[in-house]
Design a protein around this motif. Structure first.
Motif, short mmCIF file in Angstrom:
data_model
loop_
_atom_site.label_atom_id
_atom_site.label_comp_id
_atom_site.label_asym_id
_atom_site.label_seq_id
_atom_site.Cartn_x
_atom_site.Cartn_y
_atom_site.Cartn_z
N THR A 38 69.86 8.45 -37.17
CA THR A 38 70.80 8.02 -36.14
C THR A 38 70.11 7.93 -34.77
N PRO A 71 73.95 10.11 -28.53
CA PRO A 71 74.37 10.09 -29.94
C PRO A 71 74.77 8.68 -30.35
N ASN A 76 78.68 10.01 -36.61
CA ASN A 76 79.50 11.13 -37.10
C ASN A 76 78.75 12.45 -37.09
N GLN A 77 78.79 13.18 -38.22
CA GLN A 77 78.17 14.49 -38.30
C GLN A 77 76.65 14.42 -38.40
N PHE A 78 76.08 13.23 -38.58
CA PHE A 78 74.63 13.09 -38.72
C PHE A 78 73.92 13.04 -37.38
N ASN A 79 74.66 12.96 -36.28
CA ASN A 79 74.05 12.93 -34.95
C ASN A 79 73.39 14.27 -34.63
N GLU A 80 72.24 14.18 -33.98
CA GLU A 80 71.50 15.38 -33.55
C GLU A 80 71.86 15.69 -32.10
N ASP A 81 71.41 16.84 -31.63
CA ASP A 81 71.57 17.22 -30.23
C ASP A 81 70.81 16.21 -29.36
#
Length: 157
Positions: A38, A71, A76-81
């Motif tokens: 991502t 992001p 969705n939930q695959f985004n990193e900090d």
């Protein structure tokens, strides 16, 4: 001195103009950057801020710190900090040179540009020495004079 790397203008994703204002760039290195799926999509969209970033050498590895990659919208939930530390991909001899240069008093490693090269995200990092305020004013004055000279020559021919 390191090699001068100039990416094509159409591949340029982000540029740190403030770095050339605040620092004298002594040498530059081209480094790959380890990104997740991502993150690379966000980088390709140009959602990168290099302004406050810097590089550090730890455990014989180079790390890019404080660089903001937004992001990915569909991540969705695959985004990193967005501000996580990212590993720079360099040869060992380049890492040793960077470490030696960064150990000198007043030197730091700053990201200058991020661009695509053969489909891979690359970062142009530079070993930099901080400028004093009077150096910054002198640089701006010289830049204005060059602009005036170019303007006069353009009108003349």
């Amino acid at each position: 001195m390191g090699k001068k790397h100039q990416p094509k203008a159409d591949n340029l994703l982000a540029q740190n103009k403030k770095a050339r204002h605040d620092y004298n760039i002594l040498e530059t290195y081209e480094a790959g950057i380890a990104l997740t799926g991502t993150e690379i999509k966000s980088v390709r969209a140009g959602k990168v801020t290099l302004r406050d970033g810097f590089a550090r050498v730890r455990n014989n590895e180079a790390w890019l710190e404080n660089v903001h990659i937004s992001p990915y919208k569909e991540g969705n939930q695959f985004n990193e900090d967005p501000l996580r530390n990212r590993k720079l991909l360099l040869h060992k001899r380049e890492i040793k040179k960077l470490l030696a240069a960064a150990m000198q008093q007043g030197h730091t490693i700053v990201p200058l540009r991020m661009y695509l090269k053969h489909g891979y995200a690359k970062v142009l990092i530079g070993v930099a020495e901080g400028k004093k305020n009077y150096d910054k004013r002198e640089t701006l004055k010289r830049k204005d004079q060059q602009r005036d000279i170019q303007r006069a020559l353009k009108d003349r021919y």
